[in-house]
Motif scaffolding. Sequence first.
Motif, PDB file in Angstrom:
ATOM      1  N   GLU A   1      40.063  43.969  39.071  1.00  0.00           N
ATOM      2  CA  GLU A   1      40.086  42.534  38.792  1.00  0.00           C
ATOM      3  C   GLU A   1      38.902  41.822  39.435  1.00  0.00           C
ATOM      4  O   GLU A   1      38.340  42.281  40.428  1.00  0.00           O
ATOM      5  CB  GLU A   1      41.391  41.925  39.312  1.00  0.00           C
ATOM      6  CG  GLU A   1      42.644  42.417  38.595  1.00  0.00           C
ATOM      7  CD  GLU A   1      43.894  41.745  39.121  1.00  0.00           C
ATOM      8  OE1 GLU A   1      43.773  40.971  40.105  1.00  0.00           O
ATOM      9  OE2 GLU A   1      44.973  41.985  38.564  1.00  0.00           O
ATOM     10  N   ASP A   2      38.543  40.681  38.850  1.00  0.00           N
ATOM     11  CA  ASP A   2      37.494  39.843  39.424  1.00  0.00           C
ATOM     12  C   ASP A   2      37.963  39.270  40.763  1.00  0.00           C
ATOM     13  O   ASP A   2      39.162  39.026  40.971  1.00  0.00           O
ATOM     14  CB  ASP A   2      37.150  38.690  38.472  1.00  0.00           C
ATOM     15  CG  ASP A   2      36.507  39.174  37.182  1.00  0.00           C
ATOM     16  OD1 ASP A   2      35.955  40.287  37.176  1.00  0.00           O
ATOM     17  OD2 ASP A   2      36.562  38.423  36.183  1.00  0.00           O
TER      18      ASP A   2
ATOM     19  N   ASN B   1      32.967  44.315  37.036  1.00  0.00           N
ATOM     20  CA  ASN B   1      33.812  43.154  37.286  1.00  0.00           C
ATOM     21  C   ASN B   1      32.993  42.130  38.072  1.00  0.00           C
ATOM     22  O   ASN B   1      31.894  42.416  38.539  1.00  0.00           O
ATOM     23  CB  ASN B   1      35.067  43.546  38.056  1.00  0.00           C
ATOM     24  CG  ASN B   1      34.747  44.146  39.421  1.00  0.00           C
ATOM     25  OD1 ASN B   1      33.847  44.968  39.560  1.00  0.00           O
ATOM     26  ND2 ASN B   1      35.480  43.730  40.435  1.00  0.00           N
TER      27      ASN B   1
END
Length: 217
Positions: A74-75, A205
């Motif tokens: 995830e970012d 990401n």
Amino acid sequence: MKKWLVVLLVMVTFVFSACSNEEESSNDEEQNLDETMEGNNNEDEQEEEESTNEEDSSKEDEERASGPFETQTEDQLDLTIGDTGRFDTDLTTFEITLEDAEIIEGELDGEQPQFDSIILLDITIKNTGEETHPVQDLMYGLEVTSDLRGTGMQNGAEYFDSVEEMTGELASGEEITGQFITDIRDAEEYYFRLRSGITGSGASNEVIWTIPDKEVR
């Protein structure tokens, strides 16, 4: 006498006929052999071509199955000094910890800033992938910017004698601590990140550290 001549003529005719038949038989056998060999060669070429086509098709299927790179991490958009960011790129996976940051006004090692000031970051990089990679490859595209919609400035550690430049290779699980330095325009906040051209293409990401000016000046 005539009888002997007739008999002799018959015998000669028989001999010539036999030789002719043997020659025709030999020619037929040679022709059949040539046709058989040609047929076998054609079959071998056809089998080789089919095998090549099957291999090409298998490679295409594998490429379609693998598809384009998709990050599995995830970012992380709200990191600050002391936080660790985790990168999942099309090259490998790695972590960066922003240990500390400092604004330097004026020159450093005889070098004047191109813009307003110089920012010096203390960072630790850890290779969390399975293969060995040059440190410079892991640092490629890292930048500091004061505007998330614009471009930033990349590392210039090689131009400063007093800055701890990070070089060499990192094996899986290894880490290295050093410094990242670049020019900045004075602002209320600065952002340490992987440039948007890389994250925007889907090759990684997005990881962003926010560095308030008042905390590091």
